[in-house]
Motif scaffolding. Structure first.
Motif, PDB file in Angstrom:
ATOM      1  N   SER A 198       0.873  -1.202   0.019  1.00 10.02           N
ATOM      2  CA  SER A 198      -0.086   0.045  -0.123  1.00 10.02           C
ATOM      3  C   SER A 198       0.667   1.360  -0.054  1.00 10.02           C
ATOM      4  O   SER A 198       2.089   1.064   0.451  1.00 10.02           O
ATOM      5  CB  SER A 198      -0.969  -0.003   1.163  1.00 10.02           C
ATOM      6  N   THR A 199       0.467   2.421  -0.239  1.00 17.67           N
ATOM      7  CA  THR A 199       1.057   3.743  -0.304  1.00 17.67           C
ATOM      8  C   THR A 199       1.622   3.890   1.198  1.00 17.67           C
ATOM      9  O   THR A 199       2.617   4.651   1.235  1.00 17.67           O
ATOM     10  CB  THR A 199       0.115   4.819  -0.740  1.00 17.67           C
ATOM     11  N   ASP A 200       0.944   3.259   2.137  1.00 18.33           N
ATOM     12  CA  ASP A 200       1.478   3.544   3.708  1.00 18.33           C
ATOM     13  C   ASP A 200       2.665   2.884   3.908  1.00 18.33           C
ATOM     14  O   ASP A 200       3.630   3.091   4.774  1.00 18.33           O
ATOM     15  CB  ASP A 200       0.558   3.323   4.724  1.00 18.33           C
ATOM     16  N   LEU A 207       5.061   1.697   1.563  1.00 15.87           N
ATOM     17  CA  LEU A 207       6.258   2.024   0.640  1.00 15.87           C
ATOM     18  C   LEU A 207       7.281   2.745   1.270  1.00 15.87           C
ATOM     19  O   LEU A 207       8.355   2.556   1.308  1.00 15.87           O
ATOM     20  CB  LEU A 207       5.802   2.773  -0.629  1.00 15.87           C
ATOM     21  N   SER A 212       8.517   0.232  -5.549  1.00 14.13           N
ATOM     22  CA  SER A 212       6.936   0.711  -6.107  1.00 14.13           C
ATOM     23  C   SER A 212       6.162  -0.400  -6.297  1.00 14.13           C
ATOM     24  O   SER A 212       6.516  -1.511  -6.166  1.00 14.13           O
ATOM     25  CB  SER A 212       7.178   1.313  -7.519  1.00 14.13           C
ATOM     26  N   GLY A 215      -0.526  -1.393  -5.789  1.00 12.75           N
ATOM     27  CA  GLY A 215      -1.048  -1.622  -4.694  1.00 12.75           C
ATOM     28  C   GLY A 215      -1.229  -2.868  -4.088  1.00 12.75           C
ATOM     29  O   GLY A 215      -0.761  -4.071  -4.621  1.00 12.75           O
ATOM     30  N   SER A 232       4.873  -5.974  -6.519  1.00 16.33           N
ATOM     31  CA  SER A 232       5.961  -5.151  -6.116  1.00 16.33           C
ATOM     32  C   SER A 232       7.124  -4.893  -7.166  1.00 16.33           C
ATOM     33  O   SER A 232       7.283  -5.980  -7.828  1.00 16.33           O
ATOM     34  CB  SER A 232       6.445  -5.153  -4.927  1.00 16.33           C
TER      35      SER A 232
END
Length: 372
Positions: free
Chosen positions: A309-311, A313, A355, A358, A363
């Motif tokens: 998730s963006t949290d 990364l 990166s 989601g 990944s």
């Protein structure tokens, strides 16, 4: 009654400013007086003679005495006025310096007491003081981050050591009490936990040496294709056992050399492949390839696994960080592999970034190494 040390410091500054100005003014007045005493009377006497006064005239002596008295009075009045101006300037400058110096002193005192969240606001006393305040805030912020990292490292390290130590303790007590016998299973468990502790110690040593700039590199021109092929060969068996496809595109890689330490770069690629394998379920796939980008070569490890998730990364390269703590421990990750990998990339003047589209979409980790 509590005394404010900053008040004493400010008083000392005001006293020193006033003393410095008095010394400068005193030296100036004395110099002017000496020059006036040496140069003025002879010059004035010559002008009186040229004006027609006789050399032995009583009026001439009176005029010269009046000149000396006027000069002395003028210098005295000038000294008094200059001292008054110096006092006014000292008062103004001290008032201007009191607030920013007091704020800096109070903030520094708080930091020295362990309150690392102390900061100073805009000082409003000029560019130099604003830059000093910004430098202090930056220093305090870095100290706070270092302390947070140290605290988190100790906590995570204690947590990491707890499981293998507990397992070894239980088996040792079982063997001593006769509850457990020495057999193949006991040997396997003890060996696994001992190796886990040894691996953790080695990883911690690598991390500390890398972050302190003590990571030794043996750089040499190394073919990009050779690095990819070697890393893939070392992991093929592990991928086959887990039922994950390893797609290696060594032949399509740029036919160039990079100035790198083959062992350390191999360690990075091994960590990236191991990380991808841990997070890719059976039936998934992992791609390993390289591409030329401007003045660098990028090694890419892309998987079809759990994703992030963006949290997650921003934290993947932190020590002991795991997106799924329970599962990663079961899979044997120490939580230091990616931290070490980024440190090795930095030591090569390269970069390592992550990166992901989601969760559930895989990944991608990209290692960039500069071309010679």
């Amino acid at each position: 009654m509590r005394t404010d040390s900053s008040t004493g410091a400010r008083g000392g500054l005001a006293s020193r400013l006033m003393l410095a100005q008095v010394l400068v003014l005193g030296a100036s007045v004395v110099t002017a007086g000496v020059v006036a005493a040496i140069v003025g009377p002879p010059l004035f006497h010559e002008h009186l003679l040229e004006a027609g006064h006789a050399a032995d005239s009583p009026q001439l002596a009176h005029i010269e005495q009046a000149y000396r008295d006027a000069s002395l009075v003028s210098l005295g009045v000038a000294l008094v006025i200059a001292l008054a101006c110096a006092a006014a300037v000292t008062w103004y400058v001290t008032r201007r310096l009191q607030a920013p110096l007091g704020a800096l002193a109070n903030a520094a005192r708080e930091v020295s007491r362990g309150h690392l969240g102390a900061r100073v606001g805009p000082l409003g006393a000029g560019t130099e003081f604003d830059e000093l305040g910004q430098a202090f805030n930056l220093m305090a912020s870095q100290l706070e981050q270092t302390e947070d990292t140290r605290r988190r490292l100790l906590s995570d390290l204690a947590h990491e050591l707890r499981t293998p130590i507990a397992t070894l303790t239980v088996y040792c007590e079982g063997l001593r009490d006769g509850v457990t016998t020495w057999n193949t299973e006991t040997e396997r468990v003890l060996t696994e936990q001992t190796e886990r502790l040894a691996r953790l110690a080695a990883d911690l040593d690598d991390v500390s040496r890398a972050e302190e700039g003590r990571l030794a590199l043996e750089l040499s021109p190394t073919p990009v294709r050779e690095l990819i092929w070697s890393a893939a060969q070392a992991k093929r068996e592990a991928f086959a056992r887990q039922g994950v496809e390893l797609d290696v595109q060594a032949d399509a890689a740029p036919d160039v050399d990079v100035a790198a330490d083959p062992r350390r770069v191999g360690q990075v690629l091994d960590n990236l492949l191991a990380n991808a394998l841990r997070h890719t379920p059976p039936g998934g796939s992992v791609r390993l390839f390289a591409r030329a980008v401007h003045d660098a070569v990028e090694f890419v490890v892309a998987d079809t696994g759990d994703g992030m998730s963006t949290d997650q990364l921003p934290h993947v390269f932190e020590r002991f960080y795991r997106g799924d703590t329970a599962r990663d421990r079961e899979r044997g990750g120490s939580g230091l592999g990616l931290t070490i990998s980024r440190a090795i990339a930095d030591a090569h003047h390269g970069s390592l970034v992550a990166s992901s589209p989601g969760p559930g979409h895989g990944s991608t980790f990209t290692l960039a190494l500069p071309l010679p």
